[in-house]
Motif scaffolding. Sequence first.
Motif, PDB file in Angstrom:
ATOM      1  N   LYS A  76       0.696  -1.360   0.347  1.00  0.00           N
ATOM      2  CA  LYS A  76       0.230  -0.089  -0.312  1.00  0.00           C
ATOM      3  C   LYS A  76       0.838   1.152   0.141  1.00  0.00           C
ATOM      4  CE  LYS A  76      -2.160   3.801   2.276  1.00  0.00           C
ATOM      5  NZ  LYS A  76      -1.329   4.508   2.514  1.00  0.00           N
ATOM      6  N   ASN A  77       1.791   1.136   0.766  1.00  0.00           N
ATOM      7  CA  ASN A  77       2.698   2.038   1.123  1.00  0.00           C
ATOM      8  C   ASN A  77       3.841   2.817  -0.241  1.00  0.00           C
ATOM      9  OD1 ASN A  77       3.632   4.682   2.831  1.00  0.00           O
ATOM     10  ND2 ASN A  77       5.676   3.140   2.547  1.00  0.00           N
ATOM     11  N   GLU A  78       3.951   1.883  -1.031  1.00  0.00           N
ATOM     12  CA  GLU A  78       4.876   1.588  -2.207  1.00  0.00           C
ATOM     13  C   GLU A  78       3.997   2.258  -3.443  1.00  0.00           C
ATOM     14  OE1 GLU A  78       5.893  -2.084  -3.500  1.00  0.00           O
ATOM     15  OE2 GLU A  78       7.732  -1.884  -2.454  1.00  0.00           O
ATOM     16  N   TRP A  79       2.326   2.069  -3.645  1.00  0.00           N
ATOM     17  CA  TRP A  79       1.465   2.762  -4.365  1.00  0.00           C
ATOM     18  C   TRP A  79       1.529   4.099  -3.617  1.00  0.00           C
ATOM     19  CZ3 TRP A  79      -2.650  -2.594  -3.660  1.00  0.00           C
ATOM     20  CH2 TRP A  79      -1.763  -3.456  -4.437  1.00  0.00           C
ATOM     21  N   TYR A  80       1.164   4.602  -2.494  1.00  0.00           N
ATOM     22  CA  TYR A  80       1.003   5.665  -2.193  1.00  0.00           C
ATOM     23  C   TYR A  80       1.875   6.384  -2.470  1.00  0.00           C
ATOM     24  CZ  TYR A  80      -0.013   9.689   0.993  1.00  0.00           C
ATOM     25  OH  TYR A  80       1.025  10.589   1.874  1.00  0.00           O
ATOM     26  N   LEU A  81       3.211   6.226  -2.116  1.00  0.00           N
ATOM     27  CA  LEU A  81       4.261   6.856  -2.877  1.00  0.00           C
ATOM     28  C   LEU A  81       4.473   7.155  -3.758  1.00  0.00           C
ATOM     29  CD1 LEU A  81       7.145   5.232  -0.578  1.00  0.00           C
ATOM     30  CD2 LEU A  81       6.476   7.349  -0.148  1.00  0.00           C
ATOM     31  N   GLU A  82       3.480   6.512  -4.827  1.00  0.00           N
ATOM     32  CA  GLU A  82       3.935   6.942  -6.012  1.00  0.00           C
ATOM     33  C   GLU A  82       3.130   8.125  -6.628  1.00  0.00           C
ATOM     34  OE1 GLU A  82       2.293   3.610  -8.517  1.00  0.00           O
ATOM     35  OE2 GLU A  82       4.088   2.091  -8.203  1.00  0.00           O
ATOM     36  N   LYS A 109       7.438  29.646  17.510  1.00  0.00           N
ATOM     37  CA  LYS A 109       8.321  28.175  16.765  1.00  0.00           C
ATOM     38  C   LYS A 109       6.765  27.639  16.302  1.00  0.00           C
ATOM     39  CE  LYS A 109      11.715  28.419  20.721  1.00  0.00           C
ATOM     40  NZ  LYS A 109      11.933  27.475  21.554  1.00  0.00           N
ATOM     41  N   THR A 110       7.625  26.509  15.337  1.00  0.00           N
ATOM     42  CA  THR A 110       6.528  25.644  14.552  1.00  0.00           C
ATOM     43  C   THR A 110       7.123  24.433  14.460  1.00  0.00           C
ATOM     44  OG1 THR A 110       8.134  26.168  13.054  1.00  0.00           O
ATOM     45  CG2 THR A 110       5.685  27.365  12.903  1.00  0.00           C
ATOM     46  N   ALA A 111       6.717  23.069  14.859  1.00  0.00           N
ATOM     47  CA  ALA A 111       6.990  21.637  14.698  1.00  0.00           C
ATOM     48  C   ALA A 111       5.710  21.276  13.715  1.00  0.00           C
ATOM     49  CB  ALA A 111       7.018  21.013  15.829  1.00  0.00           C
ATOM     50  N   LEU A 112       5.795  20.096  13.163  1.00  0.00           N
ATOM     51  CA  LEU A 112       5.134  18.923  12.437  1.00  0.00           C
ATOM     52  C   LEU A 112       5.083  18.019  12.606  1.00  0.00           C
ATOM     53  CD1 LEU A 112       3.431  19.056   9.509  1.00  0.00           C
ATOM     54  CD2 LEU A 112       5.057  17.132   9.378  1.00  0.00           C
ATOM     55  N   GLY A 113       3.793  17.725  13.581  1.00  0.00           N
ATOM     56  CA  GLY A 113       3.285  16.633  14.205  1.00  0.00           C
ATOM     57  C   GLY A 113       2.702  15.643  13.632  1.00  0.00           C
ATOM     58  N   SER A 114       3.080  14.419  12.679  1.00  0.00           N
ATOM     59  CA  SER A 114       2.512  13.679  11.764  1.00  0.00           C
ATOM     60  C   SER A 114       2.944  12.135  12.007  1.00  0.00           C
ATOM     61  CB  SER A 114       2.584  14.247  10.563  1.00  0.00           C
ATOM     62  OG  SER A 114       2.301  13.277   9.358  1.00  0.00           O
ATOM     63  N   VAL A 115       1.827  11.699  12.166  1.00  0.00           N
ATOM     64  CA  VAL A 115       2.303   9.595  12.265  1.00  0.00           C
ATOM     65  C   VAL A 115       2.765   9.425  10.473  1.00  0.00           C
ATOM     66  CG1 VAL A 115       0.118   9.811  13.992  1.00  0.00           C
ATOM     67  CG2 VAL A 115      -0.310   9.169  11.865  1.00  0.00           C
ATOM     68  N   SER A 116       2.626  10.100   9.522  1.00  0.00           N
ATOM     69  CA  SER A 116       2.598   9.016   8.416  1.00  0.00           C
ATOM     70  C   SER A 116       4.500   9.297   9.019  1.00  0.00           C
ATOM     71  CB  SER A 116       2.321  10.337   7.313  1.00  0.00           C
ATOM     72  OG  SER A 116       3.384   9.885   6.392  1.00  0.00           O
ATOM     73  N   LYS A 117       5.088   8.036   8.353  1.00  0.00           N
ATOM     74  CA  LYS A 117       6.319   8.120   8.475  1.00  0.00           C
ATOM     75  C   LYS A 117       7.286   8.216   6.797  1.00  0.00           C
ATOM     76  CE  LYS A 117       6.659   3.995  10.941  1.00  0.00           C
ATOM     77  NZ  LYS A 117       7.338   2.115  10.633  1.00  0.00           N
ATOM     78  N   ASN A 118       5.967   8.734   5.755  1.00  0.00           N
ATOM     79  CA  ASN A 118       6.480   9.797   4.384  1.00  0.00           C
ATOM     80  C   ASN A 118       6.250  11.324   4.537  1.00  0.00           C
ATOM     81  OD1 ASN A 118       5.816   7.303   2.884  1.00  0.00           O
ATOM     82  ND2 ASN A 118       4.183   7.192   3.084  1.00  0.00           N
ATOM     83  N   ALA A 119       6.328  11.553   6.173  1.00  0.00           N
ATOM     84  CA  ALA A 119       6.250  13.173   5.993  1.00  0.00           C
ATOM     85  C   ALA A 119       7.357  13.803   5.368  1.00  0.00           C
ATOM     86  CB  ALA A 119       5.576  13.562   7.153  1.00  0.00           C
ATOM     87  N   PRO A 120       8.519  13.384   5.546  1.00  0.00           N
ATOM     88  CA  PRO A 120       9.813  14.117   5.238  1.00  0.00           C
ATOM     89  C   PRO A 120       9.366  14.255   3.439  1.00  0.00           C
ATOM     90  CG  PRO A 120      10.081  13.021   6.456  1.00  0.00           C
ATOM     91  CD  PRO A 120       8.740  12.379   6.407  1.00  0.00           C
ATOM     92  N   LEU A 121       9.520  13.545   3.034  1.00  0.00           N
ATOM     93  CA  LEU A 121       9.337  13.339   1.210  1.00  0.00           C
ATOM     94  C   LEU A 121       7.917  14.246   0.784  1.00  0.00           C
ATOM     95  CD1 LEU A 121       9.324  11.692  -1.230  1.00  0.00           C
ATOM     96  CD2 LEU A 121       8.035  10.356  -0.428  1.00  0.00           C
ATOM     97  N   ILE A 126       6.749  19.736  -1.419  1.00  0.00           N
ATOM     98  CA  ILE A 126       5.911  20.853  -1.350  1.00  0.00           C
ATOM     99  C   ILE A 126       6.444  22.010  -1.494  1.00  0.00           C
ATOM    100  CG2 ILE A 126       3.735  19.841  -1.084  1.00  0.00           C
ATOM    101  CD1 ILE A 126       3.824  21.198   1.674  1.00  0.00           C
ATOM    102  N   GLY A 127       8.385  21.363  -0.623  1.00  0.00           N
ATOM    103  CA  GLY A 127       8.974  23.021  -0.660  1.00  0.00           C
ATOM    104  C   GLY A 127       9.565  23.925   0.878  1.00  0.00           C
ATOM    105  N   MET A 128       8.336  22.939   1.644  1.00  0.00           N
ATOM    106  CA  MET A 128       8.080  23.331   3.130  1.00  0.00           C
ATOM    107  C   MET A 128       8.702  22.855   3.981  1.00  0.00           C
ATOM    108  SD  MET A 128       4.065  23.839   3.740  1.00  0.00           S
ATOM    109  CE  MET A 128       4.694  24.862   5.025  1.00  0.00           C
ATOM    110  N   GLY A 129      10.313  21.468   3.446  1.00  0.00           N
ATOM    111  CA  GLY A 129      11.125  21.127   4.069  1.00  0.00           C
ATOM    112  C   GLY A 129      11.895  22.034   5.303  1.00  0.00           C
ATOM    113  N   GLU A 130      12.054  23.275   5.103  1.00  0.00           N
ATOM    114  CA  GLU A 130      12.874  23.842   5.981  1.00  0.00           C
ATOM    115  C   GLU A 130      12.506  24.843   6.691  1.00  0.00           C
ATOM    116  OE1 GLU A 130      16.087  23.473   6.121  1.00  0.00           O
ATOM    117  OE2 GLU A 130      15.521  21.956   4.394  1.00  0.00           O
ATOM    118  N   VAL A 131      10.935  24.738   6.716  1.00  0.00           N
ATOM    119  CA  VAL A 131      10.338  26.492   7.579  1.00  0.00           C
ATOM    120  C   VAL A 131       9.939  25.532   8.909  1.00  0.00           C
ATOM    121  CG1 VAL A 131       7.256  26.103   7.335  1.00  0.00           C
ATOM    122  CG2 VAL A 131       8.253  26.205   5.295  1.00  0.00           C
ATOM    123  N   PHE A 132       9.657  23.703   9.277  1.00  0.00           N
ATOM    124  CA  PHE A 132       9.432  24.042  10.771  1.00  0.00           C
ATOM    125  C   PHE A 132      11.022  24.096  11.623  1.00  0.00           C
ATOM    126  CE2 PHE A 132       6.042  22.022   7.922  1.00  0.00           C
ATOM    127  CZ  PHE A 132       5.015  22.678   9.170  1.00  0.00           C
TER     128      PHE A 132
END
Length: 218
Positions: A76-82, A109-121, A126-132
Amino acid sequence: MAIKAFLFDLDGVIVDTAIYHYQAWRRLANELGFDISEEFNERLKGVSRMESLDLILAEGGQTLSDERKQELATQKNEWYLELVSRMTPDDILPGVAPFFSQVRKAGLKTALGSVSKNAPLILERIGMGEVFDAIIDGNKISKGKPDPEVFTKGAAELEVQPDECVVFEDAVAGIEAGKRGGMHTVGLGSPDVLTQADMVAPSLEHLTVDQVLERFQG
């Protein structure tokens, strides 16, 4: 107590990848011989991958070995990542960029709190890797929402107290996690659904930082 930090969920708050999760989970269910509806998919919001799979298997009346479940979750994760690998900054939800601009001007200050292991990807796409200032995702936690771990770890990394934090969530499980962590909560969505949130708005597009600070700082 002054508010010092905003903590954000990813799906449904910054971007909406629910449709990609649904497409991948539905494809998996179909291969197992049954179907899941969009209405059922709402129950999977804010829930970890393996917990989601358990709910889907229960929906289809199926019992599988742990080994087989792991194989299916990986597929499922492979399909989702595609699907998410095609995301761009255009997929950022309306109002997010202006809101984050206000957050920075306010010195929060800001933090991302996501249960997704794909959050960094997703953040990279979307170009928001440096925002948090801190990113807590499924790779850093052992318990999914409604356990507060994803948010309490975020507060710890930001070096702020829980009652100095405001959590922004679109899911019932996320609101519960924020409240169990001792934080203020803003629900993004329907007030009929997010009944436990301290404050509710349709989306970040309908909020200003000043409104949030006024609500929780008096």
